[in-house]
Design an enzyme around this catalytic site. Structure first.
Site, mmCIF file in Angstrom:
data_model
loop_
_atom_site.group_PDB
_atom_site.id
_atom_site.type_symbol
_atom_site.label_atom_id
_atom_site.label_comp_id
_atom_site.label_asym_id
_atom_site.label_seq_id
_atom_site.Cartn_x
_atom_site.Cartn_y
_atom_site.Cartn_z
ATOM 1 N N SER A 138 0.824 -1.084 0.150
ATOM 2 C CA SER A 138 0.019 -0.023 -0.030
ATOM 3 C C SER A 138 0.718 1.228 0.070
ATOM 4 O O SER A 138 1.957 1.070 0.584
ATOM 5 C CB SER A 138 -0.905 -0.016 1.234
ATOM 6 O OG SER A 138 -1.546 1.276 1.539
ATOM 7 N N TYR A 151 -2.216 -1.412 10.514
ATOM 8 C CA TYR A 151 -2.072 -1.383 9.037
ATOM 9 C C TYR A 151 -0.856 -1.002 8.554
ATOM 10 O O TYR A 151 -0.387 -1.416 7.701
ATOM 11 C CB TYR A 151 -3.365 -0.659 8.232
ATOM 12 C CG TYR A 151 -3.545 -0.826 6.809
ATOM 13 C CD1 TYR A 151 -4.380 -1.741 6.609
ATOM 14 C CD2 TYR A 151 -3.070 0.107 6.053
ATOM 15 C CE1 TYR A 151 -4.524 -2.172 5.198
ATOM 16 C CE2 TYR A 151 -3.200 0.043 4.712
ATOM 17 C CZ TYR A 151 -3.837 -1.134 4.195
ATOM 18 O OH TYR A 151 -4.191 -1.087 2.752
HETATM 19 P P1 NAD Z 1 -11.538 -6.108 -0.059
HETATM 20 O O1 NAD Z 1 -12.115 -6.033 1.173
HETATM 21 O O2 NAD Z 1 -12.269 -5.860 -1.520
HETATM 22 O O3 NAD Z 1 -10.939 -7.405 -0.222
HETATM 23 C C1 NAD Z 1 -10.141 -8.042 0.797
HETATM 24 C C2 NAD Z 1 -10.091 -9.664 0.566
HETATM 25 O O4 NAD Z 1 -9.498 -10.390 1.519
HETATM 26 C C3 NAD Z 1 -11.588 -10.286 0.039
HETATM 27 O O5 NAD Z 1 -11.333 -11.196 -0.960
HETATM 28 C C4 NAD Z 1 -11.788 -10.946 1.513
HETATM 29 O O6 NAD Z 1 -12.821 -11.929 1.529
HETATM 30 C C5 NAD Z 1 -10.204 -11.259 1.565
HETATM 31 N N1 NAD Z 1 -10.181 -11.672 3.354
HETATM 32 C C6 NAD Z 1 -10.181 -10.701 4.286
HETATM 33 N N2 NAD Z 1 -9.834 -11.500 5.524
HETATM 34 C C7 NAD Z 1 -9.514 -12.685 4.965
HETATM 35 C C8 NAD Z 1 -9.049 -14.002 5.736
HETATM 36 N N3 NAD Z 1 -8.714 -13.930 6.850
HETATM 37 N N4 NAD Z 1 -8.768 -14.754 4.981
HETATM 38 C C9 NAD Z 1 -8.789 -14.924 3.634
HETATM 39 N N5 NAD Z 1 -9.221 -13.921 3.072
HETATM 40 C C10 NAD Z 1 -9.490 -12.774 3.685
HETATM 41 O O7 NAD Z 1 -10.228 -5.110 -0.092
HETATM 42 P P2 NAD Z 1 -9.398 -4.554 -1.174
HETATM 43 O O8 NAD Z 1 -9.376 -2.974 -1.048
HETATM 44 O O9 NAD Z 1 -9.292 -5.095 -2.334
HETATM 45 O O10 NAD Z 1 -7.708 -5.021 -0.574
HETATM 46 C C11 NAD Z 1 -7.114 -6.070 -1.033
HETATM 47 C C12 NAD Z 1 -5.361 -5.509 -0.532
HETATM 48 O O11 NAD Z 1 -5.144 -4.328 -1.241
HETATM 49 C C13 NAD Z 1 -5.185 -5.515 0.912
HETATM 50 O O12 NAD Z 1 -4.274 -6.210 1.145
HETATM 51 C C14 NAD Z 1 -5.428 -3.911 1.107
HETATM 52 O O13 NAD Z 1 -4.655 -3.689 2.325
HETATM 53 C C15 NAD Z 1 -4.470 -3.348 -0.166
HETATM 54 N N6 NAD Z 1 -4.926 -2.055 -0.348
HETATM 55 C C16 NAD Z 1 -6.116 -1.518 -0.804
HETATM 56 C C17 NAD Z 1 -6.225 -0.115 -0.928
HETATM 57 C C18 NAD Z 1 -7.662 0.153 -1.306
HETATM 58 O O14 NAD Z 1 -7.454 1.512 -1.242
HETATM 59 N N7 NAD Z 1 -8.698 -0.362 -1.441
HETATM 60 C C19 NAD Z 1 -5.054 0.423 -1.286
HETATM 61 C C20 NAD Z 1 -3.920 0.004 -0.936
HETATM 62 C C21 NAD Z 1 -3.720 -1.426 -0.455
#
Ligand code: NAD
Length: 256
Positions: A138, A151
């Site tokens: 991130s 985080y």
């Molecule tokens: P999201 O909530 O859409 O997806 C998260 C995924 O992780 C889902 O498929 C969920 O079912 C799964 N998950 C959660 N807990 C779990 C567990 N215990 N075991 C297995 N699967 C699990 O979120 P996202 O925004 O797509 O995030 C995905 C990644 O991207 C994360 O690592 C997040 O930190 C990172 N990220 C997101 C953003 C943003 O702005 N959305 C920015 C930077 C980084």
């Protein structure tokens, strides 16, 4: 481009993980999905690309279940060529109010799960002398924000982990890199926008504008599709000597 390769993407039932799974599927990879929620819809979406798709419901807080996921990929999908450590959660509170169980869950899912998948994937990748590990960190892997201690710690941790494993594999065909998204409109961020709208007594649109404006010079979200293409590039031959980077795609967030 990725014909004959198997990609395991953790947390790929929604958001960025699903975007990455779709991009790799379109390039010809077989996909192993993981995560909770609407599993069938995610599987159908990936299958519609024509890719072979499987699913394992391992909870990324549980090392034994992670081992089962990796065994499933090895036995049913002929090994793990591409590993995308993407599963992640967020919780927002000042450190003195931060629930201990939330800290433990964030570190387990966002950081330790990548250690477990990686330690189990590397031997097979070394044996084939080809592999790609992409850790979804991130902008918070590079800079901090208040109220996100767990985080930020987990994402800085995964950037460090990425570099260490990239060095260990630098004399092989296995590369290890991190990608660092800025804001992406996924369920993880939608929850934060709605909480901010309620707290400030403003509309969701206004809360979105403020959220983006606080951190990003660019006033729009990065998309899961763009992050999927970046991941596909890191899997390509052209990227075979990109090692240990933390590649931001963040609307200028960390350039400031
Ligand atoms: P999201 O909530 O859409 O997806 C998260 C995924 O992780 C889902 O498929 C969920 O079912 C799964 N998950 C959660 N807990 C779990 C567990 N215990 N075991 C297995 N699967 C699990 O979120 P996202 O925004 O797509 O995030 C995905 C990644 O991207 C994360 O690592 C997040 O930190 C990172 N990220 C997101 C953003 C943003 O702005 N959305 C920015 C930077 C980084």
């Amino acid at each position: 481009m990725l014909e004959g390769k198997t990609a395991v993407v953790t947390g790929s039932t929604s958001g960025i993980g699903l975007g990455i799974a779709l991009a790799l599927a379109r390039k010809g990879a077989r996909i192993v999905l993981n995560g909770f929620g609407d599993v069938e819809a995610a599987q159908a979406e990936v299958a519609a690309t024509g890719a072979k798709v499987g699913y394992h419901g391992a909870d990324m807080t549980q090392p034994e279940q992670i081992a089962e996921l990796m065994l499933y990929a090895r036995t049913d999908f002929d090994g793990v060529d591409i590993l995308v450590n993407n599963a992640g959660i967020q919780y927002v509170a000042n450190v003195e109010d931060f629930p201990v169980e939330k800290w433990d869950a964030i570190i387990a899912i966002n950081l330790s799960s990548a250690f477990h998948t990686t330690r189990l994937a590397v031997p097979g990748m070394r044996a084939k002398n080809w592999g790609r590990i992409i850790n979804v960190a991130s902008a918070h892997g590079l800079v901090a924000s208040a109220q996100k201690s767990a985080y930020v710690a987990s994402k800085h941790g995964i950037v460090g982990f990425t570099k260490a494993v990239a060095l260990e594999t630098a004399d092989t065909g296995v590369t290890v890199n991190a990608i660092c998204p800025g804001w992406v409109l996924t369920p993880l961020v939608q929850q934060q926008v709605e909480a901010r709208a309620a707290q400030a007594g403003v509309s969701v649109e206004e809360a979105t504008r403020r959220l983006l404006g606080e951190k990003q010079p660019a006033p729009q979200f990065t998309t899961p599709e763009q992050l999927g293409e970046l991941t596909a590039f890191l899997c390509s031959d052209a990227a075979s000597n990109v090692r240990g980077v933390a590649w931001n795609m963040d609307g200028g967030w960390v350039a400031q």
